[in-house]
Design a protein around this motif. Structure first.
Motif, PDB file in Angstrom:
ATOM      1  N   ARG A   1       5.813   2.853   6.093  1.00 27.71           N
ATOM      2  CA  ARG A   1       6.617   3.964   5.570  1.00 27.71           C
ATOM      3  C   ARG A   1       7.885   4.148   6.404  1.00 27.71           C
ATOM      4  NH1 ARG A   1       1.300   6.759   5.101  1.00 27.71           N
ATOM      5  NH2 ARG A   1       0.648   6.554   2.918  1.00 27.71           N
TER       6      ARG A   1
ATOM      7  N   VAL B   1       0.145   1.252   7.696  1.00 25.58           N
ATOM      8  CA  VAL B   1       0.760   1.925   6.546  1.00 25.58           C
ATOM      9  C   VAL B   1       1.797   2.941   7.001  1.00 25.58           C
ATOM     10  CG1 VAL B   1       0.320   3.348   4.513  1.00 25.58           C
ATOM     11  CG2 VAL B   1      -1.269   1.506   5.105  1.00 25.58           C
ATOM     12  N   GLU B   2       1.504   3.660   8.072  1.00 22.89           N
ATOM     13  CA  GLU B   2       2.484   4.613   8.600  1.00 22.89           C
ATOM     14  C   GLU B   2       3.748   3.885   9.052  1.00 22.89           C
ATOM     15  OE1 GLU B   2       4.428   7.945   9.392  1.00 22.89           O
ATOM     16  OE2 GLU B   2       2.459   7.826   8.402  1.00 22.89           O
TER      17      GLU B   2
ATOM     18  N   THR C   1       0.828  -1.202   0.000  1.00 20.02           N
ATOM     19  CA  THR C   1       0.000   0.000   0.000  1.00 20.02           C
ATOM     20  C   THR C   1       0.868   1.259   0.000  1.00 20.02           C
ATOM     21  OG1 THR C   1      -1.780  -1.152   1.168  1.00 20.02           O
ATOM     22  CG2 THR C   1      -1.806   1.249   1.248  1.00 20.02           C
ATOM     23  N   ALA C   2       2.013   1.179   0.673  1.00 15.10           N
ATOM     24  CA  ALA C   2       2.923   2.330   0.751  1.00 15.10           C
ATOM     25  C   ALA C   2       3.759   2.504  -0.511  1.00 15.10           C
ATOM     26  CB  ALA C   2       3.834   2.185   1.962  1.00 15.10           C
TER      27      ALA C   2
END
Length: 379
Positions: free
Chosen positions: A372, A368-369, A35-36
């Motif tokens: 990253r 997701v964070e 997703t990232a």
């Protein structure tokens, strides 16, 4: 980090379906990395698991390998969980390009120090302090083959762990693990990386539970069997007659099934598929999560908090990530656990409580964070 980074990820087992332990962390980490914006080549060991076409959703390419199980691997001076994953095809595939490599667990680190990978950027995700974990498994296992295996494996893992010095970064799964690895290997960058999980949930609903107690776990693991026996023998008899209790999990032994059957109010759900397990967790008024082994992260606790609409009742060793304590009720003695269950069965969590829980998890455990953050480490 490039605009579209490429990462090799080496998993200790086929990470699908994501229904237990470290497999949950692996699968949802892959999902979040994709997703990232990361391109992923997944390398995975097919051990008592079929190939999983669904992994195409979280990886651009999937390569499968066999484990070298049997006496030759068992008798090695290296840990069995490492030496049995020495497949040369993996090294060949990893050297096909220069992309960074993410090794999932010490299990997958046989080639970490190989000369062919000397100049590669290598990350190890530590799922546990493995020698401590296996020492605890030995304590939980009855005297015999399993006890001896776990004790020997713990000693081998303690000797092998310094191989982690050859990583460029370590991703510890709890703050306590991060402190341990940072002290042991100060030359390696070590970060706390919270576990990855399925954080998607419908809007919390205060009236979505039924008045039953759920204990769920992989019931083939000695630690979980010990907790299930404690629940059946020490807590269930203290509950009001007729209190509904459900035990659900993978591969329960016949002895455990018979033990559960002694209690007319206890239902055993053996080998539930993922939708069934999700339904049980979501609907339980009380998710009881017990352990006597305070190592690693307890992913089933995070999963129950994210997916359940009821209360979470834990004992102290379950809270290896203390940040989750405000979201749980903690009790340790059988009497205190039984009393807490009775209180919780009487009143479901309010909508405001569920919304506050969901907000906390989104803020501190956003997959997701955190993906990253991993990509920011890459050269």
């Amino acid at each position: 980090m490039s605009a579209s980074p490429h990462l090799h990820a080496v998993s200790f087992q086929v990470p699908f379906p994501p229904t237990y332990g470290g497999i949950i962390d692996v699968y949802y980490k892959l999902q979040a990395l994709k997703t990232a914006g990361c391109r992923i080549t997944l390398h995975t060991y097919r051990y008592r698991c079929p190939e999983a076409p669904a992994l195409a959703d979280v990886a651009d390419r999937v390569l499968y390998y066999e484990r070298a199980t049997g006496p030759a691997s068992m008798l090695s001076t290296l840990p069995y969980i490492v030496y049995s994953r020495r497949n040369p095809r993996l090294l060949e595939a990893l050297t096909a390009d220069n992309a960074p490599i993410l090794f999932e667990g010490l299990h997958t680190c046989f080639f970490l120090n190989h000369p062919a990978l000397r100049d590669r950027f290598k990350i190890v995700r530590t799922h546990n302090i493995e020698h401590a974990y296996y020492a605890e498994l030995a304590k939980a296992a009855p005297l015999g083959y399993k006890h001896t295996y776990y004790r020997m494996e713990a000693a081998k893992l303690r000797r092998y762990e310094p191989q982690l010095r050859h990583a460029d970064a370590l991703l510890a799964i709890t703050p306590d693990d991060r402190a341990y690895f940072a002290k042991q290997y100060p030359e390696v960058r070590t970060e706390w990386m919270p576990c990855f999980y399925d954080n998607h949930r419908p809007n919390p609903t205060a009236d979505a539970t039924e008045p039953y107690v759920l204990y769920h776990a992989n019931l083939a693991v000695a630690e979980n069997v010990r907790a299930a026996v404690f629940l059946l023998d020490e807590i269930v008899p203290r509950l009001r007659p007729g209190t509904r209790v459900v035990l659900a999990g993978k591969a329960p032994a016949e002895g455990l099934k018979r033990r559960a059957a002694r209690h007319p109010n206890v239902r055993m759900v053996a080998d539930p598929d993922q939708p069934t397990m999700e339904h049980l967790i979501a609907q339980a008024r009380v998710n009881v999560l017990l352990t006597f082994q305070s190592t690693g992260i307890k992913l089933k606790l995070l999963h129950a908090l994210a997916k359940g609409h009821g209360h979470c009742l834990v004992n102290t060793p379950m809270l290896t990530d203390g940040a989750l304590a405000p979201l749980c009720t903690v009790a340790d003695t059988p009497a205190d656990l039984a009393a807490a269950i009775e209180r919780m069965l009487a009143v479901a969590p309010s909508r405001l409580e569920l919304e506050a829980r969901a907000t906390f998890l989104r803020t501190h455990y956003d997959p997701v964070e955190n993906a990253r953050r991993i990509l920011d480490l890459l050269p």
